[in-house]
Design a protein around this motif. Structure first.
Motif, PDB file in Angstrom:
ATOM      1  N   GLY A 118       0.807  -1.278   0.059  1.00  0.00           N
ATOM      2  CA  GLY A 118       0.024   0.015  -0.024  1.00  0.00           C
ATOM      3  C   GLY A 118       0.919   1.280  -0.071  1.00  0.00           C
ATOM      4  N   LEU A 119       0.362   2.382   0.472  1.00  0.00           N
ATOM      5  CA  LEU A 119       0.914   3.659   0.365  1.00  0.00           C
ATOM      6  C   LEU A 119       1.320   4.101   1.873  1.00  0.00           C
ATOM      7  CD1 LEU A 119       2.294   6.009  -1.456  1.00  0.00           C
ATOM      8  CD2 LEU A 119      -0.017   7.098  -0.963  1.00  0.00           C
ATOM      9  N   LEU A 120       2.400   4.069   2.464  1.00  0.00           N
ATOM     10  CA  LEU A 120       2.798   4.504   3.884  1.00  0.00           C
ATOM     11  C   LEU A 120       2.757   5.984   3.752  1.00  0.00           C
ATOM     12  CD1 LEU A 120       4.683   2.588   6.522  1.00  0.00           C
ATOM     13  CD2 LEU A 120       4.696   4.882   6.413  1.00  0.00           C
ATOM     14  N   TYR A 121       2.371   6.894   4.785  1.00  0.00           N
ATOM     15  CA  TYR A 121       2.603   8.374   4.516  1.00  0.00           C
ATOM     16  C   TYR A 121       2.930   8.850   5.844  1.00  0.00           C
ATOM     17  CZ  TYR A 121      -2.735   8.424   5.483  1.00  0.00           C
ATOM     18  OH  TYR A 121      -3.948   8.497   6.071  1.00  0.00           O
ATOM     19  N   SER A 122       3.295   9.843   6.119  1.00  0.00           N
ATOM     20  CA  SER A 122       3.382  10.843   7.231  1.00  0.00           C
ATOM     21  C   SER A 122       2.278  11.499   7.320  1.00  0.00           C
ATOM     22  CB  SER A 122       4.508  11.739   7.002  1.00  0.00           C
ATOM     23  OG  SER A 122       4.791  12.716   8.109  1.00  0.00           O
ATOM     24  N   ARG A 123       1.345  11.183   8.517  1.00  0.00           N
ATOM     25  CA  ARG A 123       0.114  12.120   8.736  1.00  0.00           C
ATOM     26  C   ARG A 123       0.717  13.440   9.253  1.00  0.00           C
ATOM     27  NH1 ARG A 123      -4.729   9.690   9.726  1.00  0.00           N
ATOM     28  NH2 ARG A 123      -5.202  11.175  11.437  1.00  0.00           N
ATOM     29  N   ALA A 124       1.846  13.662   9.778  1.00  0.00           N
ATOM     30  CA  ALA A 124       2.352  15.059  10.311  1.00  0.00           C
ATOM     31  C   ALA A 124       2.470  15.766   9.369  1.00  0.00           C
ATOM     32  CB  ALA A 124       3.500  14.682  11.178  1.00  0.00           C
ATOM     33  N   LEU A 125       3.403  15.323   8.219  1.00  0.00           N
ATOM     34  CA  LEU A 125       3.731  16.075   6.998  1.00  0.00           C
ATOM     35  C   LEU A 125       2.673  16.723   6.234  1.00  0.00           C
ATOM     36  CD1 LEU A 125       7.050  14.724   5.767  1.00  0.00           C
ATOM     37  CD2 LEU A 125       6.766  16.729   7.245  1.00  0.00           C
ATOM     38  N   PHE A 126       1.523  15.393   5.868  1.00  0.00           N
ATOM     39  CA  PHE A 126       0.151  15.744   5.365  1.00  0.00           C
ATOM     40  C   PHE A 126      -0.280  17.157   5.950  1.00  0.00           C
ATOM     41  CE2 PHE A 126      -1.765  12.707   2.505  1.00  0.00           C
ATOM     42  CZ  PHE A 126      -0.692  12.264   1.979  1.00  0.00           C
ATOM     43  N   GLN A 127      -0.406  17.143   7.387  1.00  0.00           N
ATOM     44  CA  GLN A 127      -1.335  18.284   7.931  1.00  0.00           C
ATOM     45  C   GLN A 127      -0.344  19.507   7.700  1.00  0.00           C
ATOM     46  OE1 GLN A 127      -1.323  16.467  12.119  1.00  0.00           O
ATOM     47  NE2 GLN A 127      -3.493  16.549  11.883  1.00  0.00           N
ATOM     48  N   LYS A 128       1.134  19.511   7.751  1.00  0.00           N
ATOM     49  CA  LYS A 128       1.790  20.686   7.752  1.00  0.00           C
ATOM     50  C   LYS A 128       1.746  21.062   6.302  1.00  0.00           C
ATOM     51  CE  LYS A 128       5.599  19.508  10.928  1.00  0.00           C
ATOM     52  NZ  LYS A 128       6.858  19.308  11.290  1.00  0.00           N
ATOM     53  N   ALA A 129       1.411  20.326   5.174  1.00  0.00           N
ATOM     54  CA  ALA A 129       1.546  20.574   3.700  1.00  0.00           C
ATOM     55  C   ALA A 129      -0.052  21.140   3.406  1.00  0.00           C
ATOM     56  CB  ALA A 129       1.890  19.644   3.028  1.00  0.00           C
ATOM     57  N   GLY A 130      -0.980  21.227   4.480  1.00  0.00           N
ATOM     58  CA  GLY A 130      -2.299  21.364   3.968  1.00  0.00           C
ATOM     59  C   GLY A 130      -3.281  20.412   3.517  1.00  0.00           C
TER      60      GLY A 130
ATOM     61  N   ILE B 120      -1.699   4.444   6.421  1.00  0.00           N
ATOM     62  CA  ILE B 120      -1.527   3.549   5.279  1.00  0.00           C
ATOM     63  C   ILE B 120      -2.596   3.661   4.538  1.00  0.00           C
ATOM     64  CG2 ILE B 120      -0.853   1.061   4.714  1.00  0.00           C
ATOM     65  CD1 ILE B 120       0.093   0.620   7.466  1.00  0.00           C
ATOM     66  N   ALA B 121      -2.551   3.769   3.316  1.00  0.00           N
ATOM     67  CA  ALA B 121      -3.414   3.776   2.368  1.00  0.00           C
ATOM     68  C   ALA B 121      -3.323   2.412   1.502  1.00  0.00           C
ATOM     69  CB  ALA B 121      -3.630   5.094   1.354  1.00  0.00           C
ATOM     70  N   GLY B 122      -4.474   2.424   0.860  1.00  0.00           N
ATOM     71  CA  GLY B 122      -4.527   1.215  -0.103  1.00  0.00           C
ATOM     72  C   GLY B 122      -3.538   1.645  -1.342  1.00  0.00           C
ATOM     73  N   MET B 123      -3.267   0.630  -2.140  1.00  0.00           N
ATOM     74  CA  MET B 123      -2.456   0.898  -3.368  1.00  0.00           C
ATOM     75  C   MET B 123      -3.099   1.864  -4.325  1.00  0.00           C
ATOM     76  SD  MET B 123       0.570   0.190  -4.474  1.00  0.00           S
ATOM     77  CE  MET B 123       1.308  -1.304  -4.690  1.00  0.00           C
ATOM     78  N   PRO B 124      -2.144   3.102  -4.575  1.00  0.00           N
ATOM     79  CA  PRO B 124      -2.856   4.190  -5.471  1.00  0.00           C
ATOM     80  C   PRO B 124      -3.329   3.247  -6.862  1.00  0.00           C
ATOM     81  CG  PRO B 124      -0.768   4.895  -4.356  1.00  0.00           C
ATOM     82  CD  PRO B 124      -1.205   3.375  -4.023  1.00  0.00           C
ATOM     83  N   GLY B 125      -4.344   3.768  -7.409  1.00  0.00           N
ATOM     84  CA  GLY B 125      -4.944   3.345  -8.856  1.00  0.00           C
ATOM     85  C   GLY B 125      -5.898   2.084  -8.515  1.00  0.00           C
ATOM     86  N   GLY B 126      -5.920   1.414  -7.376  1.00  0.00           N
ATOM     87  CA  GLY B 126      -6.973   0.423  -7.052  1.00  0.00           C
ATOM     88  C   GLY B 126      -7.218  -0.736  -8.012  1.00  0.00           C
ATOM     89  N   GLN B 127      -6.214  -0.886  -8.996  1.00  0.00           N
ATOM     90  CA  GLN B 127      -6.448  -1.977  -9.971  1.00  0.00           C
ATOM     91  C   GLN B 127      -5.842  -3.135  -9.704  1.00  0.00           C
ATOM     92  OE1 GLN B 127      -6.518  -0.687 -14.226  1.00  0.00           O
ATOM     93  NE2 GLN B 127      -5.839   1.168 -13.491  1.00  0.00           N
ATOM     94  N   GLY B 128      -4.951  -3.020  -8.648  1.00  0.00           N
ATOM     95  CA  GLY B 128      -4.052  -4.289  -8.111  1.00  0.00           C
ATOM     96  C   GLY B 128      -3.227  -4.057  -7.227  1.00  0.00           C
ATOM     97  N   THR B 129      -2.590  -4.993  -6.608  1.00  0.00           N
ATOM     98  CA  THR B 129      -1.519  -4.840  -5.549  1.00  0.00           C
ATOM     99  C   THR B 129      -0.718  -6.030  -5.511  1.00  0.00           C
ATOM    100  OG1 THR B 129      -0.929  -3.968  -3.437  1.00  0.00           O
ATOM    101  CG2 THR B 129      -2.917  -5.531  -3.721  1.00  0.00           C
ATOM    102  N   LEU B 130       0.654  -5.796  -4.889  1.00  0.00           N
ATOM    103  CA  LEU B 130       1.317  -6.966  -4.951  1.00  0.00           C
ATOM    104  C   LEU B 130       1.257  -7.624  -3.575  1.00  0.00           C
ATOM    105  CD1 LEU B 130       3.953  -8.445  -5.742  1.00  0.00           C
ATOM    106  CD2 LEU B 130       5.448  -6.711  -4.764  1.00  0.00           C
ATOM    107  N   LEU B 131       0.823  -9.046  -3.565  1.00  0.00           N
ATOM    108  CA  LEU B 131       0.769  -9.822  -2.586  1.00  0.00           C
ATOM    109  C   LEU B 131       1.757 -10.715  -2.114  1.00  0.00           C
ATOM    110  CD1 LEU B 131      -2.469 -11.781  -2.231  1.00  0.00           C
ATOM    111  CD2 LEU B 131      -0.394 -12.815  -1.990  1.00  0.00           C
TER     112      LEU B 131
END
Length: 457
Positions: free
Chosen positions: A159-171, A305-316
């Motif tokens: 999936g997509l791991l992301y920084s919630r703290a940086l998301f907030q700082k970036a608006g 953590i978000a699901g894999m962008p695109g939503g058409q598939g992911t690596l298992l």
């Protein structure tokens, strides 16, 4: 690495270093000893954590004692470790393979083709809850005729791991992570605009990890790395999907400057950046989160953590256990009882989770401490118990859980590590050379991968 999550990461790292070590192994020659009439069945099993992981080791050893107490006719002889590519081939060839042995999801097809695992198709019919396992995971342990040779005990999807703290700082709204690669690109621009060395998005490009992640990119777009053409495998990425994935990476790196100047990264480099609060996003499985916390001074509340962008598939990916082909029927039966009781036992979900709570281990992440291998009512039971005992912000992973429940997960291609090695160079070229010719890179890599796939039997 002290957490079960970091243990999982280290096992996948070993897998990345294996580079197809199974391909040259000879058929296993287990001892095949029979069980004395009326005597105990003694089985050797892998999976005992090292003493450097005291919590996991204590849980495993306590489980062995509890299992033996409730199964007085079975003795467990635990062997430390999981799969060591330096010794696995020799053990197979030399007849030293354990009765019950650990495998990565990339291994079963080759093992089955070389008759290095017992056929458990009939024996498994008496094992509880097998029908509650995800069918696609069981299929990874089947041959072309549908015969079963192993059981899955752990599963992850990227999936997509992301920084919630940086998301907030970036608006950006940390509760609404990107769902497409276009949204990832836009978010990466805003995060990198924070300055002070902050990078919007990072990706791997060496030690086979670049090829591994490029595979994730292709799957997310509904593409593939390889496909069956009649009775042989061929490369399947020198096409629009491959070009699209590499163009995204090129544009984020060179047009947007949102991936930073430092490249040729691997897992620890990217984890260090995220743990230091200098990275907005990267492709990962949930087991990265405890690594960020325990090894790189991160905080659970800072990550989502978000699901894999695109939503058409992911690596298992994942892991499981198989049984020595020379094991007696009694050992096969005992081995399956151990696998089910230890790894695939809904009746022990709550006790296992309570062990984690008592030792201040994370509960509420998508896969641990109970594996994400279930469907239906068992999965609902599992999710309810994890929510009840959660000690990390489980809501941060809701997007991942929701997405992975509905998109297709595909396993890694055959001879995966050799393919990843060939694809590393493509990732490196695009991320280090602004003028890299994407068409040429894909064509060259496809030729190399076809040579690798020609070895698949």
């Amino acid at each position: 690495m002290s957490s079960p999550w970091s243990r999982s990461v280290s096992r996948r790292t070993l897998c990345l270093l294996a580079a197809g070590s199974l391909a040259l192994t000879a058929a296993a020659c287990g001892d095949g000893e029979s069980t004395p009439a009326g005597g105990k069945v003694k089985i050797t099993v892998t999976g005992q954590p090292p003493t450097s992981q005291p919590f996991e080791r204590s849980v495993f050893d306590a489980d062995v004692q509890e299992f033996e107490a409730s199964h007085p006719n079975i003795d467990i002889d635990p062997h430390e470790g999981f799969m060591d590519p330096k010794t696995f081939s020799a053990k197979l060839a030399g007849g030293q393979l354990e009765d019950v042995y650990y495998v990565y999801f990339t291994d079963p097809a080759q093992i089955i083709a070389r008759h290095q695992a017992a056929d458990i198709t009939e024996a498994v019919k008496s094992v509880p809850h097998v029908n509650d396992l995800k069918p696609e995971l069981l299929d990874n342990f089947r041959d072309a005729n549908g015969k079963l040779y192993g059981l899955p005990t752990m599963n992850y999807t990227m999936g997509l791991l992301y920084s919630r703290a940086l998301f907030q700082k970036a608006g950006l709204d940390p509760d609404k992570p990107p769902q497409t690669w276009d949204e990832v690109r836009e978010a990466a621009k805003k995060i990198s605009a924070l300055g002070n060395g902050v990078v919007g998005y990072a990706d791997y490009s060496k030690n086979n990890q670049g090829g591994w992640h490029l595979t994730g990119w292709l799957y997310s777009m509904g593409g593939a790395i390889a496909r069956k053409d009649g009775d042989k495998w061929v490369a399947d990425f020198n096409n629009d999907n491959g070009k699209k994935a590499l163009q995204y990476l090129h544009d984020m790196r060179w047009t947007d400057n949102s991936m930073g100047a430092k490249q040729l990264l691997e897992a620890q480099d990217v984890q260090r950046m995220m743990g230091a609060g200098q990275l907005g996003m990267y492709m990962a499985a949930p087991d990265n989160v405890p690594v960020l916390v325990k090894q790189f001074n991160g905080k659970y509340e800072d990550y989502g953590i978000a699901g894999m962008p695109g939503g058409q598939g992911t690596l298992l990916g994942g892991e499981g256990y198989m049984i020595n082909p020379k094991a007696s029927p009694e050992k096969v039966k005992a081995g399956l009882e151990w696998i089910q009781w230890k790894y695939l036992n809904p009746d022990r979900f709550e006790k296992h989770i309570q062990q984690y709570v008592a030792e201040l281990q994370p509960v509420g992440l998508p896969a641990e401490p109970t594996p994400d291998v279930w469907t239906g009512a068992v999965r609902e039971q599992q999710l309810a118990l994890k929510a009840k005992y959660a000690n990390v912000p489980a809501a941060n992973y809701k997007s991942y859980v929701d997405t992975t429940s509905r998109i297709k997960g595909s396993i890694e291609p055959p001879n995966a590590q050799q393919i990843y090695a060939a694809l590393d160079s493509v990732m490196q070229a695009v991320l280090t050379d602004q003028n890299a010719n994407i068409d040429q890179q894909l064509s060259s890599a496809a030729s190399k991968v076809n040579s690798v796939l020609a070895q698949v039997k």
